[in-house]
Write an enzyme that holds these catalytic residues in place. Structure first.
Site, short mmCIF file in Angstrom:
data_model
loop_
_atom_site.label_atom_id
_atom_site.label_comp_id
_atom_site.label_asym_id
_atom_site.label_seq_id
_atom_site.Cartn_x
_atom_site.Cartn_y
_atom_site.Cartn_z
N MET A 17 0.85 -1.20 0.00
CA MET A 17 0.00 0.00 0.00
C MET A 17 0.89 1.24 0.00
O MET A 17 1.81 1.33 0.82
CB MET A 17 -0.87 -0.02 1.27
N PRO A 18 0.64 2.21 -0.88
CA PRO A 18 1.42 3.45 -0.81
C PRO A 18 1.27 4.09 0.58
O PRO A 18 0.15 4.26 1.08
CB PRO A 18 0.81 4.33 -1.90
N LEU A 20 1.77 7.10 1.63
CA LEU A 20 1.12 8.41 1.60
C LEU A 20 -0.10 8.33 0.71
O LEU A 20 0.01 8.00 -0.48
CB LEU A 20 2.11 9.45 1.06
N GLY A 21 -1.26 8.59 1.28
CA GLY A 21 -2.50 8.57 0.52
C GLY A 21 -3.14 9.94 0.52
O GLY A 21 -2.57 10.92 1.03
N GLY A 23 -6.89 11.83 1.36
CA GLY A 23 -8.19 11.64 1.99
C GLY A 23 -9.23 12.61 1.46
O GLY A 23 -8.89 13.72 1.02
N ASP A 48 -8.30 7.56 0.09
CA ASP A 48 -9.10 7.10 1.23
C ASP A 48 -10.45 7.80 1.22
O ASP A 48 -10.53 9.01 1.38
CB ASP A 48 -8.39 7.42 2.55
N TYR A 53 -18.87 9.41 3.69
CA TYR A 53 -18.46 10.71 3.14
C TYR A 53 -19.36 11.14 1.97
O TYR A 53 -19.32 12.29 1.56
CB TYR A 53 -17.00 10.70 2.65
N LYS A 78 -14.70 2.66 3.65
CA LYS A 78 -15.11 2.27 5.01
C LYS A 78 -16.60 2.00 5.06
O LYS A 78 -17.39 2.71 4.43
CB LYS A 78 -14.79 3.38 6.01
N HIS A 111 -15.60 1.56 9.92
CA HIS A 111 -15.31 2.98 10.19
C HIS A 111 -15.13 3.26 11.69
O HIS A 111 -14.39 4.16 12.08
CB HIS A 111 -16.45 3.84 9.62
N1 LIG Z 1 -11.59 7.24 10.05
C1 LIG Z 1 -12.04 8.38 10.50
O1 LIG Z 1 -12.87 8.44 11.42
C2 LIG Z 1 -11.54 9.65 9.88
C3 LIG Z 1 -11.81 10.88 10.50
C4 LIG Z 1 -11.31 12.04 9.89
C5 LIG Z 1 -10.54 11.94 8.73
N2 LIG Z 1 -10.32 10.72 8.15
C6 LIG Z 1 -9.53 10.57 6.91
O2 LIG Z 1 -8.31 11.27 7.04
C7 LIG Z 1 -8.20 12.26 6.01
C8 LIG Z 1 -7.44 13.46 6.50
O3 LIG Z 1 -8.01 13.96 7.70
P1 LIG Z 1 -8.64 15.41 7.82
O4 LIG Z 1 -9.22 15.80 6.53
O5 LIG Z 1 -9.53 15.40 9.00
O6 LIG Z 1 -7.42 16.32 8.25
P2 LIG Z 1 -6.00 16.76 7.65
O7 LIG Z 1 -5.69 16.05 6.40
O8 LIG Z 1 -5.04 16.66 8.78
O9 LIG Z 1 -6.25 18.31 7.37
C9 LIG Z 1 -7.13 18.75 6.39
C10 LIG Z 1 -7.30 20.26 6.57
O10 LIG Z 1 -6.05 20.90 6.43
C11 LIG Z 1 -6.05 21.79 5.32
N3 LIG Z 1 -4.76 21.57 4.67
C12 LIG Z 1 -4.38 20.50 3.94
N4 LIG Z 1 -3.11 20.61 3.56
C13 LIG Z 1 -2.66 21.77 4.05
C14 LIG Z 1 -1.41 22.44 3.97
N5 LIG Z 1 -0.39 21.89 3.31
N6 LIG Z 1 -1.29 23.63 4.61
C15 LIG Z 1 -2.35 24.17 5.28
N7 LIG Z 1 -3.55 23.59 5.39
C16 LIG Z 1 -3.70 22.40 4.78
C17 LIG Z 1 -7.24 21.39 4.48
O11 LIG Z 1 -7.78 22.52 3.84
P3 LIG Z 1 -8.22 22.57 2.28
O12 LIG Z 1 -8.87 21.27 1.92
O13 LIG Z 1 -9.18 23.73 2.27
O14 LIG Z 1 -6.97 22.81 1.49
C18 LIG Z 1 -8.21 20.88 5.55
O15 LIG Z 1 -8.84 21.98 6.19
C19 LIG Z 1 -9.66 12.53 5.66
O16 LIG Z 1 -9.82 13.20 4.43
C20 LIG Z 1 -10.23 11.15 5.68
O17 LIG Z 1 -9.87 10.46 4.49
C21 LIG Z 1 -10.80 9.58 8.72
#
Ligand SMILES: NC(=O)c1ccc[n+]([C@@H]2O[C@H](COP(=O)([O-])OP(=O)(O)OC[C@H]3O[C@@H](n4cnc5c(N)ncnc54)[C@H](OP(=O)(O)O)[C@@H]3O)[C@@H](O)[C@H]2O)c1
Length: 297
Positions: A17-18, A20-21, A23, A48, A53, A78, A111
């Site tokens: 699996m890569p 870095l993915g 989300g 992911d 979602y 999920k 999930h």
């Molecule tokens: N299993 C679970 O219960 C669960 C829960 C939460 C998340 N996830 C998964 O994890 C993935 C990532 O988590 P997440 O979306 O909560 O948080 P994250 O990836 O840590 O952060 C996303 C936030 O950061 C911003 N961002 C992204 N890259 C940036 C950068 N280089 N500089 C500044 N701001 C940046 C994005 O804004 P913009 O989009 O506006 O650029 C968004 O507001 C999700 O998409 C999902 O696939 C799973």
């Protein structure tokens, strides 16, 4: 587009699996095709998503539009808690695969645990075991499982989860979960890897992105705070799945393969742990509070 190949992690059943993915939590369905196309053209090969979602169809459409072979993109999704139960979880695969437009999902995970209905959680996982045996999925796993949930699952099922996707970022490191996962050969995958859940909670981009320790490490390497955090995950052997709908951030988050944090820098980031969870308390997840219908494909 960077030419650096993303390192892969070998799951406990041998599937690669890569590390870095990309989300797509909170990526609106009508923006998902564009966002995932941007990620694929940047070089990401692991997406992911989740039934909950509401954007699996956009992920599938972007993969088809990319022109990449299906086998070149690692697709993770999920099952939502409302679809837990042996037959309903088998059908949840049909719903997710139908929306994605794929025959096989690379990694299909539960999930959440449902602590108050662990019987349903076990039935759902047994359905994942069947999907794995039938070749409908290449690997199975869980998300938001705390050590006590993993203990209960492992006692009642046969296939050790390949992955436990949990909240991990510098302000919430969950060392007990990391240790339990490692002890069982379960790969920890970090959600909110740059602390996104804290931005949503706080309503603005503060905290991890402006943390002086993280900013300082970034300055020493000519890298951004997000890049430092992603590097911190990768160097500790975790998968990370950052989300962004912003093209320059999608590219920034992928450009993390050409520098190394020192052991001291990794320890300094480790030390930022506040122990404060950003997401919901896994023990509090119930059908009553969090259940919602997942539409048919
Ligand atoms: N299993 C679970 O219960 C669960 C829960 C939460 C998340 N996830 C998964 O994890 C993935 C990532 O988590 P997440 O979306 O909560 O948080 P994250 O990836 O840590 O952060 C996303 C936030 O950061 C911003 N961002 C992204 N890259 C940036 C950068 N280089 N500089 C500044 N701001 C940046 C994005 O804004 P913009 O989009 O506006 O650029 C968004 O507001 C999700 O998409 C999902 O696939 C799973």
């Amino acid at each position: 587009m960077t030419t650096n190949p993303v390192p892969t992690l070998t799951l406990n059943n041998g599937v690669e699996m890569p590390a870095l993915g990309y989300g797509v939590f909170q990526t609106p369905p009508d923006e998902t095709v564009t966002a995932v196309e941007a990620a694929l053209s940047t070089g990401y090969r692991h997406i992911d998503t989740a039934a909950a979602y509401g954007n699996e169809a956009g992920v599938g459409e972007a993969i088809r539009r990319s022109g990449l072979d299906r086998s070149d993109v690692f697709v993770e999704s999920k099952v939502w808690i409302s679809d837990y139960g042996y037959d309903t979880t088998l059908h949840a695969f049909d719903k997710s695969a139908g929306k994605l437009g794929v025959d096989q999902i690379d990694l299909f995970i539960l999930h959440q645990a449902l602590p108050s209905r662990f019987d349903l959680t076990i039935e759902a996982y047994k359905a994942l075991e069947t999907l794995l045996a039938d070749g409908k999925v290449r690997a199975i796993g869980v998300s938001n499982f705390m050590p006590e949930h993993l203990d209960r699952l492992l006692a009642e099922t046969s296939v050790v989860p390949a992955v436990n996707q949990v909240e991990v970022h510098p302000y919430f490191r969950q060392p007990d979960v990391l240790a339990t996962d490692a002890a069982h050969g379960i790969l920890t995958q970090a959600w909110s890897p740059i602390g996104g859940i804290t931005f949503y909670r706080d309503g603005e981009h503060t905290s991890t992105l402006q943390d002086p320790t993280i900013v300082g490490i970034g300055e020493a390497h000519g890298k951004s705070p997000a890049q430092v955090m992603l590097r911190w995950h990768l160097q500790q052997g975790r998968s990370a799945i950052p989300k962004s709908v912003t093209p320059h951030r999608i590219a920034e988050n992928f450009d993390v393969l050409d520098f190394e944090l020192t052991d001291d820098e990794i320890a300094a980031v480790d030390a930022l742990d506040t122990g404060q969870r950003g997401g919901p308390e896994p023990e509090d997840i119930t059908l009553e509070a969090f259940g919602r219908e997942i539409p048919e494909a």
